[in-house]
Design a protein around this motif. Sequence first.
Motif, PDB file in Angstrom:
ATOM      1  N   UNK A   4      -5.268 -57.450  -1.300  1.00 58.50           N
ATOM      2  CA  UNK A   4      -4.253 -56.577  -0.757  1.00 58.50           C
ATOM      3  C   UNK A   4      -3.089 -57.139  -1.567  1.00 58.50           C
ATOM      4  N   UNK A   5      -2.297 -56.014  -2.293  1.00 56.64           N
ATOM      5  CA  UNK A   5      -1.181 -56.359  -3.215  1.00 56.64           C
ATOM      6  C   UNK A   5      -0.115 -55.713  -2.561  1.00 56.64           C
ATOM      7  N   UNK A   6      -0.036 -54.939  -1.449  1.00 58.12           N
ATOM      8  CA  UNK A   6       1.141 -54.099  -0.751  1.00 58.12           C
ATOM      9  C   UNK A   6       1.828 -55.401  -0.078  1.00 58.12           C
ATOM     10  N   UNK A   7       2.726 -56.110  -0.773  1.00 59.27           N
ATOM     11  CA  UNK A   7       3.119 -57.378  -0.343  1.00 59.27           C
ATOM     12  C   UNK A   7       2.748 -58.409  -1.245  1.00 59.27           C
ATOM     13  N   UNK A 136       3.128 -56.257  -5.103  1.00 55.02           N
ATOM     14  CA  UNK A 136       3.051 -57.137  -5.984  1.00 55.02           C
ATOM     15  C   UNK A 136       4.411 -58.015  -5.706  1.00 55.02           C
ATOM     16  N   UNK A 137       4.695 -58.499  -4.457  1.00 56.53           N
ATOM     17  CA  UNK A 137       5.863 -59.069  -4.068  1.00 56.53           C
ATOM     18  C   UNK A 137       6.020 -60.386  -4.894  1.00 56.53           C
ATOM     19  N   UNK A 138       5.075 -61.142  -5.122  1.00 52.77           N
ATOM     20  CA  UNK A 138       5.231 -62.284  -5.556  1.00 52.77           C
ATOM     21  C   UNK A 138       4.921 -62.571  -7.170  1.00 52.77           C
ATOM     22  N   UNK A 139       4.656 -61.235  -7.595  1.00 50.46           N
ATOM     23  CA  UNK A 139       4.858 -61.149  -9.075  1.00 50.46           C
ATOM     24  C   UNK A 139       6.000 -60.902  -9.731  1.00 50.46           C
TER      25      UNK A 139
END
Length: 648
Positions: A4-7, A136-139
Amino acid sequence: MRIDVLGAVRAFHDDGSPVGLGGPRHREVLARLVAAEGRMVTTDTLVDDLWTDPPARAVGALRTFVAALRRALEPDRPPRDPPRVLVTEGPGYALRLPREDVDVHRFQDALARARHHPDAVTGLGTELAAWRGPAYADVTGSEWARRERTRLEELRLEGVELRARILLDSGEGAGLVAELGAHVAEHPWREPAWGLLARALHRAGRQADALATLRRARAMLVDRLGLDPGADLQRLETDILNGYVPAERTRTAWTGPGARLGPRTTVDLARTLALAGGDALVHSRRDRLAAVRAAERTGDPALTARIIGAYDVPALWSRADDPEQCRTVVATAERTLTALGPDGPADLVARLLATVAVETRSADASATELTRARQAARQAEALARDLGDPALLAFALDGVFLHSFARPGLATVRDGIGAEILDLATRYGLPNFAVLGRLVRLQSASALGDLDAATTHAEAAEQLAATTEAPLVPVLTGWFRARVTAARSTGPGGPTAATAAAHYRTAEDSLRTAGMPGLHRGLFPLALLGLRLLHDRPAPTDPHLDWGPYRPWTLPLVLLAENRAEEARAALATAPEPPPDHMQEALWCLTAHAAAHLGERATAARAVAALRDARGEHAGAASGLLTLGPVARFLAEAEACAGTGEPG
């Protein structure tokens, strides 16, 4: 397994247990491979994306991250078996997972299906609900991730509106009121969203609220932007008043050939917002890009060309506020030119070429990009002259102006371009280009040291700005007046250097919130440096000063001011050739000054060769914002150092 990358980026094994992905760099490598959608990403690309300034052992560190990810993703893989998920391919790596196992791929596929098959709306709703926050919220801090977040957010907004439209067209959607209300509140410039909210209210039996929503949309457009609602919203209001809302009348044009309302309306709003500065300017860029992307998705190159060309906002500065967005627009324009072919409509081709020229800013572009942009500017100019279209010609000449910095010493050439833009704007009623023409002539007169003529153009620009509601103009003319104060601080009876510095500080405060980072960064320190050079004082050494893009050329002088001569010599040796932009004379003069003080004859000789044609101009004054003093002064000391000079 599932990714998951939507977040925030996360992964899960088949049994639902979370995968320990490691630190931020590990998650970013995995995220970057997800963004590639199964394609191989080279090692060099991964290194460049992970580090702004890659360390010496970046490739080794990357391999360590990949090895750790492989152990985490396939913990039961025998040591000698090749990886099946994160694989080595050619000179890089690729992620091999079915699209249904990655949330962003499922979302994009659901959106694509719903565009063509309304029956797929349930799947689209499911995937929209799966978003946990920005992609990619934490990138953070990575340019590739910022681009992907922007792209995916536009797709998410399209998905919200597409789902609502499909449900309303099918007779459902009364329960969408709260969702669409929040959507409109967050994105008030998306005119199709207002229509969808009004339809949902009408479907829920709230006719008065639906009409009130349309009145709010009208008030926002008219009162804040001076625009009437588009034809679709006006027809919708009439239909609601008559108690009948046919689905075919409320379909907006974000998808499908022959699109009319959505992207065009958005880009018209963006065009108006761009002239307002501040947050409005920032939002205008975002909305403009959304409209361009939406238009290209229709597959209609003529529509895409009209949307791109409609944003003919005058541009004055040779460094972009958002270089990545500029490159995206240029790439879209180039693809659209190819799609139109050699026999495409001349007016659309000209606008696309002018856009390529205006969006390819000389301070940010490569030599190849600059060559293409200059060629595009001249082609657009020739087509506009053949068509006899004054507004198009003014836009094309804007592109010619932005690429008139090929070498130092061309202020007179730029003044001629500004004069023609001003003449066209005056004769044909183009007030925004009249402002541009005045500001170009202000810059040219400033570069030539004619402060009286420049002041006349500044006053005329301010008068035009008062009638066209262009609040950025006084910001620029405020800087010009600070530049005048600085120049006059060296004369007898003139203002003090402290007064000039205070004027620059006031101008800096006004620019800080103007929404123009391409202009703002580094400008105030450079102005202070120029002021100190005017008074034969060393460079400012305040460590809190942000020199922005000018640091390579100012660093040698800062180090000299700190008595660090050898470090200054090393910094001078690594300073690149100044870009062909508004500040090139200033940066060459800084190079000449440092070379003369350090006795670097070869560098001084290069500066002499570059500056010779600008002998009669003032360094930095082509910006209209600051001055380092006459170029002749810096040229003389460089000639003395290099052992060259004017013949006796």
